[in-house]
Design a protein around this motif. Structure first.
Motif, PDB file in Angstrom:
ATOM      1  N   SER A   6      39.446  35.469  28.885  1.00 42.85           N
ATOM      2  CA  SER A   6      39.280  36.632  29.757  1.00 42.85           C
ATOM      3  C   SER A   6      39.852  36.292  31.124  1.00 42.85           C
ATOM      4  O   SER A   6      39.364  35.380  31.799  1.00 42.85           O
ATOM      5  CB  SER A   6      37.795  36.993  29.869  1.00 42.85           C
ATOM      6  OG  SER A   6      37.614  38.082  30.753  1.00 42.85           O
ATOM      7  N   LEU A   7      40.910  36.996  31.504  1.00 45.90           N
ATOM      8  CA  LEU A   7      41.498  36.725  32.811  1.00 45.90           C
ATOM      9  C   LEU A   7      41.158  37.866  33.754  1.00 45.90           C
ATOM     10  O   LEU A   7      41.132  39.031  33.377  1.00 45.90           O
ATOM     11  CB  LEU A   7      43.005  36.491  32.736  1.00 45.90           C
ATOM     12  CG  LEU A   7      43.909  37.614  32.290  1.00 45.90           C
ATOM     13  CD1 LEU A   7      44.645  38.198  33.485  1.00 45.90           C
ATOM     14  CD2 LEU A   7      44.916  37.082  31.305  1.00 45.90           C
ATOM     15  N   THR A   8      40.851  37.485  34.982  1.00 44.93           N
ATOM     16  CA  THR A   8      40.495  38.441  36.028  1.00 44.93           C
ATOM     17  C   THR A   8      41.440  38.245  37.194  1.00 44.93           C
ATOM     18  O   THR A   8      41.611  37.121  37.674  1.00 44.93           O
ATOM     19  CB  THR A   8      39.034  38.217  36.476  1.00 44.93           C
ATOM     20  OG1 THR A   8      38.173  38.358  35.338  1.00 44.93           O
ATOM     21  CG2 THR A   8      38.636  39.227  37.548  1.00 44.93           C
ATOM     22  N   TYR A   9      42.047  39.343  37.622  1.00 46.38           N
ATOM     23  CA  TYR A   9      42.944  39.259  38.769  1.00 46.38           C
ATOM     24  C   TYR A   9      42.157  38.863  40.015  1.00 46.38           C
ATOM     25  O   TYR A   9      41.094  39.409  40.287  1.00 46.38           O
ATOM     26  CB  TYR A   9      43.629  40.595  39.045  1.00 46.38           C
ATOM     27  CG  TYR A   9      44.600  41.048  37.982  1.00 46.38           C
ATOM     28  CD1 TYR A   9      45.359  40.140  37.242  1.00 46.38           C
ATOM     29  CD2 TYR A   9      44.782  42.395  37.727  1.00 46.38           C
ATOM     30  CE1 TYR A   9      46.245  40.564  36.282  1.00 46.38           C
ATOM     31  CE2 TYR A   9      45.677  42.829  36.770  1.00 46.38           C
ATOM     32  CZ  TYR A   9      46.404  41.916  36.048  1.00 46.38           C
ATOM     33  OH  TYR A   9      47.296  42.350  35.089  1.00 46.38           O
ATOM     34  N   ILE A  10      42.699  37.904  40.766  1.00 50.03           N
ATOM     35  CA  ILE A  10      42.132  37.555  42.062  1.00 50.03           C
ATOM     36  C   ILE A  10      43.091  37.990  43.173  1.00 50.03           C
ATOM     37  O   ILE A  10      42.797  37.811  44.356  1.00 50.03           O
ATOM     38  CB  ILE A  10      41.782  36.059  42.165  1.00 50.03           C
ATOM     39  CG1 ILE A  10      42.977  35.171  41.828  1.00 50.03           C
ATOM     40  CG2 ILE A  10      40.595  35.747  41.255  1.00 50.03           C
ATOM     41  CD1 ILE A  10      42.701  33.676  42.014  1.00 50.03           C
ATOM     42  N   LYS A  11      44.215  38.554  42.753  1.00 45.13           N
ATOM     43  CA  LYS A  11      45.149  39.223  43.659  1.00 45.13           C
ATOM     44  C   LYS A  11      45.347  40.641  43.133  1.00 45.13           C
ATOM     45  O   LYS A  11      44.895  40.977  42.040  1.00 45.13           O
ATOM     46  CB  LYS A  11      46.473  38.463  43.740  1.00 45.13           C
ATOM     47  CG  LYS A  11      46.341  37.113  44.431  1.00 45.13           C
ATOM     48  CD  LYS A  11      47.671  36.501  44.745  1.00 45.13           C
ATOM     49  CE  LYS A  11      47.481  35.180  45.486  1.00 45.13           C
ATOM     50  NZ  LYS A  11      48.758  34.478  45.657  1.00 45.13           N
ATOM     51  N   SER A  12      46.031  41.460  43.882  1.00 45.76           N
ATOM     52  CA  SER A  12      46.205  42.867  43.513  1.00 45.76           C
ATOM     53  C   SER A  12      47.041  43.031  42.243  1.00 45.76           C
ATOM     54  O   SER A  12      47.850  42.151  41.914  1.00 45.76           O
ATOM     55  CB  SER A  12      46.886  43.614  44.655  1.00 45.76           C
ATOM     56  OG  SER A  12      48.249  43.221  44.733  1.00 45.76           O
ATOM     57  N   PRO A  13      46.850  44.163  41.548  1.00 48.91           N
ATOM     58  CA  PRO A  13      47.721  44.450  40.404  1.00 48.91           C
ATOM     59  C   PRO A  13      49.204  44.464  40.797  1.00 48.91           C
ATOM     60  O   PRO A  13      50.056  44.101  39.991  1.00 48.91           O
ATOM     61  CB  PRO A  13      47.247  45.821  39.923  1.00 48.91           C
ATOM     62  CG  PRO A  13      45.799  45.853  40.320  1.00 48.91           C
ATOM     63  CD  PRO A  13      45.758  45.135  41.658  1.00 48.91           C
ATOM     64  N   ASP A  14      49.503  44.861  42.019  1.00 49.56           N
ATOM     65  CA  ASP A  14      50.902  44.829  42.474  1.00 49.56           C
ATOM     66  C   ASP A  14      51.431  43.400  42.478  1.00 49.56           C
ATOM     67  O   ASP A  14      52.580  43.156  42.093  1.00 49.56           O
ATOM     68  CB  ASP A  14      51.030  45.436  43.872  1.00 49.56           C
ATOM     69  CG  ASP A  14      50.827  46.943  43.887  1.00 49.56           C
ATOM     70  OD1 ASP A  14      50.991  47.573  42.815  1.00 49.56           O
ATOM     71  OD2 ASP A  14      50.518  47.486  44.956  1.00 49.56           O
ATOM     72  N   GLU A  15      50.603  42.456  42.914  1.00 45.28           N
ATOM     73  CA  GLU A  15      51.003  41.043  42.896  1.00 45.28           C
ATOM     74  C   GLU A  15      51.145  40.560  41.448  1.00 45.28           C
ATOM     75  O   GLU A  15      52.044  39.786  41.129  1.00 45.28           O
ATOM     76  CB  GLU A  15      49.992  40.184  43.649  1.00 45.28           C
ATOM     77  CG  GLU A  15      50.368  38.728  43.737  1.00 45.28           C
ATOM     78  CD  GLU A  15      51.552  38.420  44.650  1.00 45.28           C
ATOM     79  OE1 GLU A  15      52.118  37.319  44.500  1.00 45.28           O
ATOM     80  OE2 GLU A  15      51.909  39.259  45.489  1.00 45.28           O
ATOM     81  N   ALA A  16      50.254  41.030  40.571  1.00 44.58           N
ATOM     82  CA  ALA A  16      50.367  40.675  39.150  1.00 44.58           C
ATOM     83  C   ALA A  16      51.691  41.176  38.584  1.00 44.58           C
ATOM     84  O   ALA A  16      52.347  40.471  37.807  1.00 44.58           O
ATOM     85  CB  ALA A  16      49.193  41.247  38.363  1.00 44.58           C
ATOM     86  N   ASP A  17      52.103  42.370  38.986  1.00 46.14           N
ATOM     87  CA  ASP A  17      53.357  42.937  38.488  1.00 46.14           C
ATOM     88  C   ASP A  17      54.558  42.066  38.851  1.00 46.14           C
ATOM     89  O   ASP A  17      55.515  41.971  38.082  1.00 46.14           O
ATOM     90  CB  ASP A  17      53.562  44.356  39.022  1.00 46.14           C
ATOM     91  CG  ASP A  17      52.636  45.367  38.370  1.00 46.14           C
ATOM     92  OD1 ASP A  17      52.090  45.073  37.279  1.00 46.14           O
ATOM     93  OD2 ASP A  17      52.455  46.454  38.948  1.00 46.14           O
ATOM     94  N   VAL A  18      54.501  41.395  40.000  1.00 44.58           N
ATOM     95  CA  VAL A  18      55.591  40.510  40.427  1.00 44.58           C
ATOM     96  C   VAL A  18      55.790  39.381  39.412  1.00 44.58           C
ATOM     97  O   VAL A  18      56.915  38.945  39.167  1.00 44.58           O
ATOM     98  CB  VAL A  18      55.297  39.930  41.835  1.00 44.58           C
ATOM     99  CG1 VAL A  18      56.273  38.828  42.198  1.00 44.58           C
ATOM    100  CG2 VAL A  18      55.295  41.034  42.880  1.00 44.58           C
TER     101      VAL A  18
END
Length: 94
Positions: free
Chosen positions: A5-17
């Motif tokens: 289970s992964l949880t973003y600790i940065k924004s979804p926009d950063e994940a998109d990068v």
């Protein structure tokens, strides 16, 4: 079986990068026979991967995920001892 289970600790926009290299990493997990299913959480706060195999190898693979390397997400790895499945999902008992 493992639930990654992964949880973003940065924004979804950063994940998109970092999404394209992350998806390459995901495909490697499938190619190695470890990953059985994966997808985004709803709402989009991270994702979940169902995996089988050696825990140490899976943990090493998680450490190499671009999301991990760039501090985009944190993983929680839970082991599940599957005892019962519907027909066709016996692979989960490994």
């Amino acid at each position: 079986m493992f639930i990654l289970s992964l949880t973003y600790i940065k924004s979804p926009d950063e994940a998109d990068v970092h999404m394209e290299p992350h998806m390459t990493w995901v495909k490697e997990g499938y190619a190695k026979g470890w990953f059985l299913a994966s997808g985004r959480k709803v709402p989009r706060t991270g994702g979940v991967i169902l995996a089988i195999g050696d825990r140490a190898a899976i943990e090493a693979h998680v450490a190499a995920d671009p999301f991990t390397l760039h501090g985009v997400a944190e993983y929680d790895i839970s082991e599940l001892a599957v005892t019962t499945t519907v027909e066709g999902l016996e692979i989960l008992k490994r």
